[in-house]
Every structure is written in structure tokens, then in C-alpha cells.
Scaffold this motif. Structure first.
Motif, short mmCIF file in Angstrom:
data_model
loop_
_atom_site.label_atom_id
_atom_site.label_comp_id
_atom_site.label_asym_id
_atom_site.label_seq_id
_atom_site.Cartn_x
_atom_site.Cartn_y
_atom_site.Cartn_z
N MET A 1 55.93 44.71 39.52
CA MET A 1 55.11 44.12 40.57
C MET A 1 54.39 42.89 40.05
N LYS A 2 54.38 41.84 40.85
CA LYS A 2 53.63 40.62 40.56
C LYS A 2 52.36 40.65 41.39
N LEU A 3 51.21 40.42 40.75
CA LEU A 3 49.94 40.50 41.45
C LEU A 3 49.14 39.22 41.23
N LEU A 4 48.70 38.62 42.33
CA LEU A 4 47.87 37.43 42.29
C LEU A 4 46.45 37.80 42.72
N ILE A 5 45.47 37.38 41.92
CA ILE A 5 44.07 37.64 42.23
C ILE A 5 43.46 36.38 42.84
N LEU A 23 44.23 47.13 35.07
CA LEU A 23 45.62 47.03 35.53
C LEU A 23 46.58 46.75 34.38
N GLN A 24 46.09 46.12 33.33
CA GLN A 24 46.97 45.77 32.22
C GLN A 24 47.48 46.99 31.46
N HIS A 25 46.91 48.16 31.76
CA HIS A 25 47.40 49.39 31.13
C HIS A 25 48.68 49.91 31.78
N TYR A 26 49.07 49.31 32.92
CA TYR A 26 50.23 49.81 33.67
C TYR A 26 51.44 48.91 33.42
N PRO A 27 52.50 49.46 32.83
CA PRO A 27 53.68 48.65 32.51
C PRO A 27 54.47 48.19 33.74
N LYS A 28 54.23 48.81 34.90
CA LYS A 28 55.00 48.43 36.09
C LYS A 28 54.58 47.07 36.64
N ILE A 29 53.46 46.53 36.17
CA ILE A 29 53.04 45.20 36.61
C ILE A 29 53.69 44.17 35.70
N SER A 30 54.57 43.37 36.26
CA SER A 30 55.31 42.38 35.46
C SER A 30 54.51 41.12 35.23
N GLN A 31 53.60 40.79 36.16
CA GLN A 31 52.82 39.56 36.02
C GLN A 31 51.50 39.69 36.77
N ILE A 32 50.42 39.27 36.12
CA ILE A 32 49.12 39.15 36.76
C ILE A 32 48.65 37.72 36.59
N ALA A 33 48.32 37.08 37.69
CA ALA A 33 47.83 35.71 37.66
C ALA A 33 46.62 35.61 38.56
N ALA A 34 45.87 34.52 38.42
CA ALA A 34 44.65 34.34 39.20
C ALA A 34 44.60 32.96 39.81
N GLY A 397 32.62 52.76 36.39
CA GLY A 397 34.00 53.22 36.43
C GLY A 397 34.78 52.79 37.65
N ALA A 398 34.20 51.93 38.49
CA ALA A 398 34.86 51.53 39.74
C ALA A 398 36.15 50.76 39.48
N ALA A 399 36.16 49.87 38.49
CA ALA A 399 37.35 49.06 38.22
C ALA A 399 38.56 49.94 37.90
N LYS A 400 38.34 50.97 37.13
CA LYS A 400 39.42 51.89 36.78
C LYS A 400 39.93 52.61 38.02
N ARG A 401 39.02 53.08 38.87
CA ARG A 401 39.43 53.79 40.09
C ARG A 401 40.18 52.86 41.04
N ILE A 402 39.72 51.60 41.14
CA ILE A 402 40.40 50.63 42.00
C ILE A 402 41.81 50.34 41.47
N ALA A 403 41.93 50.16 40.15
CA ALA A 403 43.24 49.88 39.56
C ALA A 403 44.22 51.04 39.80
N GLN A 404 43.75 52.26 39.67
CA GLN A 404 44.61 53.41 39.92
C GLN A 404 45.10 53.44 41.36
N CYS A 405 44.20 53.13 42.28
CA CYS A 405 44.56 53.11 43.70
C CYS A 405 45.56 52.00 43.99
N LEU A 406 45.34 50.80 43.42
CA LEU A 406 46.26 49.67 43.65
C LEU A 406 47.66 50.02 43.17
N MET A 407 47.78 50.71 42.07
CA MET A 407 49.11 51.07 41.57
C MET A 407 49.84 52.03 42.50
N LYS A 408 49.08 52.86 43.21
CA LYS A 408 49.69 53.81 44.14
C LYS A 408 50.11 53.14 45.44
#
Length: 410
Positions: A1-5, A23-34, A397-408
């Protein structure tokens, strides 16, 4: 997944970076850009996050909504051309199958919707607490918000309720609850602003709220030249505090943003009669400077922000995000109206509604000492502010919870 912020302000950039780090802990994200829509995106650059387009610091600093006169200055500096480039970039990102996370207010949210991509939204700018609380609308609430039913207008809720909007992450529980009434996929995960703020502090430096030692945080804001003007106002308030609390041990901790020039703040203290001392009493921030005025001590530093937030009992503040974070730690702040463009009387009054009883707004520096005196004489109010701050700003801990939700969902 490619994600733009997409984000529109320094505080929003910082929040986005916290989510990116999770989000960088998840290998399924191929690219994160801002793509920072306001400012130069220093928070991204400091974390080595790729920027996909041009960035530019506008004269308004992103505070057009507080002073419409700032708009003309931004237009002269190329605001329309920059916006057009940003629009083209998000369309290209969507055409390549990328997803978007919008962080901030309606500007990144609107661009995310226009892009054609699936998107999610972290709403940092609005909270229902601005005009209502758990008991209903505040007395001064304008009719338009009562008509709307929410601080988020119908057109903003339209963007959040589209099928391509997969998740909305409001900044507090009350806002999430109200947005859910319109079938918006709002998740109550807390506020990333409160992540990673608590630090371990030597027990010697931990003081009880009502002890003889009084440790006061000074927050002049993060943008120049406004921060320097705010600093002069705050130091005037400090002088009154010193006069009022002669029998207390006073320690002032001045947390300057790293982007601010250090010398003007130091020079103004010297001009007002403060004397530089050898670095001997503060171990947390060896790069800072210690000043004394009689028996009072003041520490000026740019790299001990978290430590200062945790050490201090009360803040004298003319800042946005920093004040909210301090309140979120369960502590009270005294705020003073400034000239702006950010910390105007309008902004300060709105912040007082947002943060409730944890903030005391005064109009003049001379009133700060009396406000602190009132706080120290009311331990029940102090306890209520601890609970209020945590409720309005949420748990870490909100950032971690948000990242988990985004991956789902993305």
C-alpha cells in the motif's frame, strides 16, 4: 500500500509523524510520503519522510482564518499557484492507486476527497468542546452551531461520510460520539498530541502541587516574531509572580521551540535585570542557560520540552498545541491574550472553551499572580482539573491505535 499524508500546519505535521512512526512497523506499506500544505514540513524532514511536492512558508503561518488580512499577503507570495500544484499531486497519487491520510481541518480533507482515492481523516482542529460539553450547548454558542448540530458543519460531515472516507479519528470522545450520529465512521482512539509526553524525572525534582516550591512553565509559542512579543508579556507576568510569592522557592522553566532564535529571548531577560548563572542546578538540559532574579531561578532551553512539561506544576502560556498538551497531563495553565497572528484574544477565548476549567484566561500580565494564588488556595479545583485535562485530551497511545486501524481498513 502507498500512503500519502496531507497536513496543514506544524502541529498537524508533528501528529502525522507520530502516526507514520507507528505505520513503519507494517511491511505491507510499500511507500509513505507527505505533502505539507502549510509551511515547509520540518517535522517530516527531521524524520526523513519523503515530501512529494513543493513546500513554502506563507506570511500568515497558516492562520488566515484568524485574520483575513493575512490572505492578501499569502496570495502575493504565490498561494494560488502552490494550491494548484498540490491539487495536481494528490490527483496523480490517486491515479497510481495510492491512499491518503488527511491530518488537520477541511483543507486536507477536501483535497483527499477531490483526489479520488480512498482516504481517512485525523481531525485535529475541531472539537465539540469548543461549543458544548457532556451537559449540552454552552450559553455563548452561536446559533449556526446549534443549527448545524455540531461544530463540524454539514459540508465537513459530507466529506467525512463519503464511501471513500474509510475512517475518521476525532480528537476526543465527545466529538467522536456526536459525529457517529451521522453514520460517519468515527473512531474514539484518543489524541496523538498526548503520545510520548510523559518522561521519567528524578524524584528530587518532582514536587507536590501545593508544596513550598513552585515550578512554573513558560510557553511563548513557536512562531516569530509573535513568540518574542509573547515572551515580553510573559516576563512581565513573571515579575508580578515574583513580587507576590516572595516566601516561595520559584523556578521558571522556559520551553522555547527549536526553530526560534535563542538570543532575543536571552537578551530580553538580561535587559529586564536577570543575571546569567553557571549551569549547575538543572541536569536534564545541559545546553540551556540559567538566570536568576533575586532568589527566583529561570531556565531557558530549546531541547527539554517534555521534561519541562512534566516538571512544572502550572504554566503561563501563550501557545496552542503546547498549552493543550500541558492541560492533557492534568495540570492548569494561565493564558494571556496576545497580538497574534495566532494567540489573539479570539484564539485564547476559544482555547479556554476547548480546555474548560483547566485554563484561566487573563487580559493583563499583572493578573497572572492573582490567578495562580487562587489556584493554590483551592485543592478541590486542582483535582477537578486533573480529571478534566485527561478527559478532554485523552490517554497516550492514540497514534498506535490509529495506525492499527488504518492497516485494517485501507
Amino acid at each position: 500500500m502507498k500512503l500519502l499524508i496531507l497536513s496543514n500546519g506544524h502541529g498537524e505535521d508533528v501528529i502525522a509523524v507520530r502516526i507514520i512512526e507507528q505505520l513503519q512497523h507494517y511491511p505491507k506499506i510499500s511507500q509513505i510520503a507527505a505533502l505539507p500544505l502549510v509551511g515547509e514540513g520540518h517535522a517530516y524532514q527531521n524524520r526523513k519522510v519523503s515530501l512529494i511536492g513543493p513546500v513554502q512558508q506563507m506570511p500568515s503561518g497558516g492562520f488566515i482564518y484568524m485574520d483575513r488580512r493575512q490572505l492578501w499577503g499569502d496570495l502575493k507570495e504565490g498561494l494560488l499557484k502552490l494550491t494548484q500544484q498540490q491539487y495536481q499531486l494528490v490527483r496523480q497519487w490517486a491515479a497510481q492507486g495510492g491512499k491518503i491520510l488527511a491530518v488537520g481541518d477541511i483543507l486536507p480533507l477536501l483535497l483527499a476527497w477531490i483526489s479520488g482515492a480512498d482516504y481517512a481523516f485525523v481531525g485535529t482542529a475541531k472539537s465539540e468542546y469548543y461549543w458544548q460539553d457532556e451537559y449540552g450547548w454552552l450559553p455563548q454558542t452561536p446559533w449556526i452551531y446549534r443549527w448545524s448540530g455540531s461544530y463540524y458543519f454539514p459540508w465537513e460531515r459530507f466529506l467525512m461520510s463519503r464511501p471513500r472516507c474509510k475512517a475518521v479519528f476525532p480528537r476526543d470522545s465527545l466529538t467522536a460520539k456526536i459525529l457517529q450520529q451521522w453514520s460517519i465512521p468515527a473512531f474514539d482512539f484518543g489524541n496523538p498530541m498526548m503520545d510520548d509526553l510523559e518522561v521519567e524525572i528524578d524524584t528530587v525534582s518532582k514536587v507536590k502541587p501545593l508544596s513550598n516550591q513552585l515550578t512554573i512553565l513558560l510557553l511563548p509559542g513557536s512562531r516569530n516574531p509573535e513568540a518574542q512579543r509573547n515572551w515580553q508579556t510573559i516576563i512581565a507576568a513573571v515579575a508580578e509572580v515574583i513580587k507576590t510569592f516572595r516566601n516561595r522557592e520559584l523556578i521558571f522553566l522556559a520551553a522555547l521551540a527549536p526553530a526560534l532564535p535563542f538570543e532575543p529571548f536571552q537578551d530580553y531577560l538580561i535587559k529586564e535585570g536577570w543575571q546569567i548563572q553557571p549551569p549547575d542546578i538543572f541536569k536534564l538540559d545541559p545546553q540551556g542557560l540559567t538566570f536568576t532574579y533575586g532568589s527566583a531561578r529561570l531556565r531557558l532551553c530549546q531541547n527539554a520540552y517534555k521534561q519541562y512539561l512534566n516538571q512544572a506544576q502550572i504554566a503561563i502560556a501563550m501557545a496552542g498545541t503546547a498549552t493543550e498538551q500541558f492541560i492533557g497531563l492534568g495540570k492548569p495553565a494561565i493564558t494571556i491574550s496576545g497580538q497574534g497572528p495566532q494567540f489573539t484574544s479570539t484564539f485564547a477565548e476559544a482555547q479556554t472553551r476547548l480546555l474548560g476549567i483547566s485554563v484561566t484566561l487573563v487580559q493583563q500580565p499583572a493578573q497572572v499572580a492573582c490567578a495562580i494564588q487562587s489556584l493554590l488556595q483551592d485543592p478541590d479545583r486542582w483535582q477537578a482539573m486533573i480529571e478534566n485535562g485527561r478527559r478532554r485530551m485523552g490517554l497516550p497511545g492514540a497514534a498506535k491505535r490509529i495506525a492499527q486501524c488504518l492497516m485494517k481498513i485501507l
